[in-house]
Design a protein around this motif. Sequence first.
Motif, PDB file in Angstrom:
ATOM      1  N   SER A  14      10.012   8.577 -25.018  1.00  0.00           N
ATOM      2  CA  SER A  14       9.004   7.516 -24.958  1.00  0.00           C
ATOM      3  C   SER A  14       7.642   8.043 -25.408  1.00  0.00           C
ATOM      4  O   SER A  14       6.878   7.342 -26.062  1.00  0.00           O
ATOM      5  CB  SER A  14       8.935   6.913 -23.551  1.00  0.00           C
ATOM      6  N   GLN A  15       7.354   9.314 -25.074  1.00  0.00           N
ATOM      7  CA  GLN A  15       6.083   9.893 -25.540  1.00  0.00           C
ATOM      8  C   GLN A  15       6.060  10.004 -27.058  1.00  0.00           C
ATOM      9  O   GLN A  15       5.042   9.746 -27.698  1.00  0.00           O
ATOM     10  CB  GLN A  15       5.905  11.298 -24.943  1.00  0.00           C
ATOM     11  N   PHE A  16       7.204  10.435 -27.617  1.00  0.00           N
ATOM     12  CA  PHE A  16       7.272  10.596 -29.073  1.00  0.00           C
ATOM     13  C   PHE A  16       7.167   9.237 -29.766  1.00  0.00           C
ATOM     14  O   PHE A  16       6.512   9.085 -30.786  1.00  0.00           O
ATOM     15  CB  PHE A  16       8.571  11.315 -29.456  1.00  0.00           C
ATOM     16  N   LEU A  20       4.569   7.951 -32.530  1.00  0.00           N
ATOM     17  CA  LEU A  20       4.994   7.335 -33.791  1.00  0.00           C
ATOM     18  C   LEU A  20       4.290   6.018 -34.054  1.00  0.00           C
ATOM     19  O   LEU A  20       3.951   5.700 -35.185  1.00  0.00           O
ATOM     20  CB  LEU A  20       6.500   7.051 -33.765  1.00  0.00           C
ATOM     21  N   HIS A  21       4.108   5.244 -33.008  1.00  0.00           N
ATOM     22  CA  HIS A  21       3.593   3.882 -33.197  1.00  0.00           C
ATOM     23  C   HIS A  21       2.111   3.744 -32.886  1.00  0.00           C
ATOM     24  O   HIS A  21       1.568   2.650 -32.881  1.00  0.00           O
ATOM     25  CB  HIS A  21       4.429   2.884 -32.393  1.00  0.00           C
ATOM     26  N   ASP A 323      11.447  13.685 -39.890  1.00  0.00           N
ATOM     27  CA  ASP A 323      11.871  12.465 -40.581  1.00  0.00           C
ATOM     28  C   ASP A 323      11.320  11.212 -39.922  1.00  0.00           C
ATOM     29  O   ASP A 323      10.997  10.237 -40.593  1.00  0.00           O
ATOM     30  CB  ASP A 323      13.391  12.390 -40.654  1.00  0.00           C
ATOM     31  N   GLN A 324      11.224  11.233 -38.587  1.00  0.00           N
ATOM     32  CA  GLN A 324      10.673  10.068 -37.909  1.00  0.00           C
ATOM     33  C   GLN A 324       9.173   9.951 -38.129  1.00  0.00           C
ATOM     34  O   GLN A 324       8.644   8.857 -38.299  1.00  0.00           O
ATOM     35  CB  GLN A 324      11.000  10.126 -36.417  1.00  0.00           C
ATOM     36  N   LEU A 325       8.484  11.092 -38.171  1.00  0.00           N
ATOM     37  CA  LEU A 325       7.034  11.070 -38.411  1.00  0.00           C
ATOM     38  C   LEU A 325       6.735  10.803 -39.883  1.00  0.00           C
ATOM     39  O   LEU A 325       5.670  10.296 -40.224  1.00  0.00           O
ATOM     40  CB  LEU A 325       6.409  12.414 -37.983  1.00  0.00           C
ATOM     41  N   ALA A 326       7.669  11.152 -40.763  1.00  0.00           N
ATOM     42  CA  ALA A 326       7.514  10.911 -42.215  1.00  0.00           C
ATOM     43  C   ALA A 326       6.112  11.259 -42.694  1.00  0.00           C
ATOM     44  O   ALA A 326       5.373  10.409 -43.187  1.00  0.00           O
ATOM     45  CB  ALA A 326       7.868   9.455 -42.554  1.00  0.00           C
ATOM     46  N   SER A 374       0.627   7.562 -43.348  1.00  0.00           N
ATOM     47  CA  SER A 374       0.976   6.674 -42.225  1.00  0.00           C
ATOM     48  C   SER A 374       2.444   6.266 -42.216  1.00  0.00           C
ATOM     49  O   SER A 374       2.778   5.091 -42.096  1.00  0.00           O
ATOM     50  CB  SER A 374       0.107   5.402 -42.255  1.00  0.00           C
ATOM     51  N   ARG A 375       3.333   7.233 -42.363  1.00  0.00           N
ATOM     52  CA  ARG A 375       4.783   7.036 -42.268  1.00  0.00           C
ATOM     53  C   ARG A 375       5.374   6.269 -43.459  1.00  0.00           C
ATOM     54  O   ARG A 375       6.561   5.905 -43.435  1.00  0.00           O
ATOM     55  CB  ARG A 375       5.172   6.327 -40.950  1.00  0.00           C
TER      56      ARG A 375
END
Lengths: 433, 433
Positions: A14-16, A20-21, A323-326, A374-375
């Motif tokens: 949830s922190q990550f 991300l958002h 990959d999630q942070l892109a 920004s991803r």
Amino acid sequence: MPVKLSTADSDFDSQFSALLHQKRDTESDVSAVAAEILSQVQVRGDDAVLEYTNKYDRLTLHDAASLRITKSEIANAVNECETETLEALNIAAARIEAYHKVQLPDDYSFVDHDGVELGYRWTPIENVGLYVPGGLATYPSSVLMNAIPARVAGAARLVMVVPMPDGVINPLVLAAADLVGVDEIYRIGGAQAIGALAYGTPTIPAVDKIVGPGNAYVASAKRHVFGTVGIDMIAGPSEILVVADNQNDPAWIAADLLSQAEHDPVAQSILITDDELFAAEVERAISLHLTTLPRSDIASSSWTTFGAIILVDNLSEAPSLVDQLAPEHLELCVDDADAMANQVRNAGAIFLGRYTPEAIGDYVAGPNHVLPTSRTARFSSGLSTLDFVKRTSLLRLDAESLGKIGPAAVKLAKAEGLDAHALSVGIRLNIPD
Amino acid sequence: MPVKLSTADSDFDSQFSALLHQKRDTESDVSAVAAEILSQVQVRGDDAVLEYTNKYDRLTLHDAASLRITKSEIANAVNECETETLEALNIAAARIEAYHKVQLPDDYSFVDHDGVELGYRWTPIENVGLYVPGGLATYPSSVLMNAIPARVAGAARLVMVVPMPDGVINPLVLAAADLVGVDEIYRIGGAQAIGALAYGTPTIPAVDKIVGPGNAYVASAKRHVFGTVGIDMIAGPSEILVVADNQNDPAWIAADLLSQAEHDPVAQSILITDDELFAAEVERAISLHLTTLPRSDIASSSWTTFGAIILVDNLSEAPSLVDQLAPEHLELCVDDADAMANQVRNAGAIFLGRYTPEAIGDYVAGPNHVLPTSRTARFSSGLSTLDFVKRTSLLRLDAESLGKIGPAAVKLAKAEGLDAHALSVGIRLNIPD
């Protein structure tokens, strides 16, 4: 203090996800203002451009002809620049040009087993407009990075717009434009400059595509004119992600994180490491660097507000987080950077090993420094020669090959209820309606 | 009657300019409505998608799970289709796949004379969303043209949305989706479908890029979410330009012009010829075809409102007119089509010779039928495999190569006032501040 996460924490996911958002961009809604300026420029042309320029940039230009920056102004600007800096610009330009020449795509054609000749052909976009911000955020390196790919692609006409608030301009920006052979330069900015480039005026003929970063008005105006002309990505705040083991000098990694942070209070610097002590040393090195850096206010604000340190149990966890942070910029400061890079899918640019600081890519390495922020590296690429060419498909059939594949087209056209489509194929094959 | 121009007329330039700037698209401003729908979907997720779907498509779905079209619904749809049509779809799919495989770009890397290792690498966009319009304008060929390049590029997850107004769907659309291996299909459309794809909901995980045509709400919603996800071009009305000498059968050329006109009352068909009598014969053939074509109302409205015949003294005048019109589709029905094609820069696709009707490219030739409309071929290309991959730059220096090019970077960074940039390079080279 930057936020600290550990993959060992029970609430890591949830922190990550929050990281991300996280919204860094406070996009002000200037759409209505930008639309009004564009509409005035479209209707009133030069007069509107002149009025907005005098108003917003506090100038007193009397006619549209004076919007253009003259050859002697450019020559004077070049003379103002330090010789060593001009030499560095030359080195950068040559390396950027060499890299972008490699990106020129090849034409292709083939005849398939049905005798159908197919292919495609690339041609340059003819008229390219380059927006360059005025004031403090005017970077000659950005002129090189935006103009050189257009030139390499073969643009016939390269137009630059750069506002001169209170009559001030960075002479290095004009020197960079001169170096890469920009054809026309106009002292205009904001939505009015985007309008002039998109719709054209008697003084400033329209272009086919507009590239380059700008403020919220410029970004909004670009969104509006998208379709009338081509545009590049609308850039959001910038970021760097550094994956580092404890074999790095913490002061080096600290400098890399700060090189992103000093751009903008909403820039973001993230460190992923497997060593908590090393992370603490990097933090201390950051504090130390901040005591001497001229832009420490901005860098410090970015680092404490948006900075993050992610502690992993093992660096093998890094690629999936990456990959999630892109990220726009990814530094892999580890022993086998290649192996890790091969596991990464989403990144604008990857800086491999301990001797490739991101800043080398900003200036002289050769690849473009305009990269997806920004991803958006999930779905887009940095600026390249490909952004200044377009592809035309080529098709050629003869009676025989049309006889082979035509009946399937007739069938599908009829299934879609498009009988004139079917007719245009069938009439050549004497297929009855 | 279509407008008739002749390059011999003294007012040709102003007439041609009027043709160029003619507005066919009556873009309704639905931006505020689209923004509200997107915002509801972003905040309320599945509930909002379900409510809008039931409201706009007149359905009575009870829960979000029923938004997904089931495997048995797809199997039933396939069973409803004629075998011959499915076979034609298969032929089309195989040819489209073969052409798009050719477009897969190569990775590249090299070490330059300074010992700097540079390159780039292409990777697929992981999650792709495909919008398919419902109702009458639902074309299975469009499913193939949008989905196959994504599949060829290597998309891990391909999601299709297609509204089912009043519960109705074209079974061929589901058959086409099944054929190309779409992973998930949802019965949703409009701005709510774009919102679901862009932001994700518990039922419909977000995608990274959205492609496919839609109505004004869909186009507006795509503009809004551009940046959160990637989007393709926003398509305007379609057009064909036929350059034909008098050695063509007027009935063939007439069919080609009508194949574009039957799409849409705002489609545009233009003929350039050097023979006034031939032009008159084409006009007569159009009238004759219109007496039998099922979509004659639409085709006739398009041809009389937006059709044009441009008479030239010599066909050598054609290429410059073509480049200004920058047509989506260009047919060159002349003896030496190659020579003329080589003089053309701006066209989405060129159909060479007398046996290559544009409609063959709509269905089975292989190149993509999603092409730049409304003069955007000046700066953009048709859909391709490249739209479903992104490029990562790769850079690697060592102490020696950084020693060679680093000092220029330090110089430029300092000239731009970005001292942390200079520090991150200089600290690795022991260059004092």
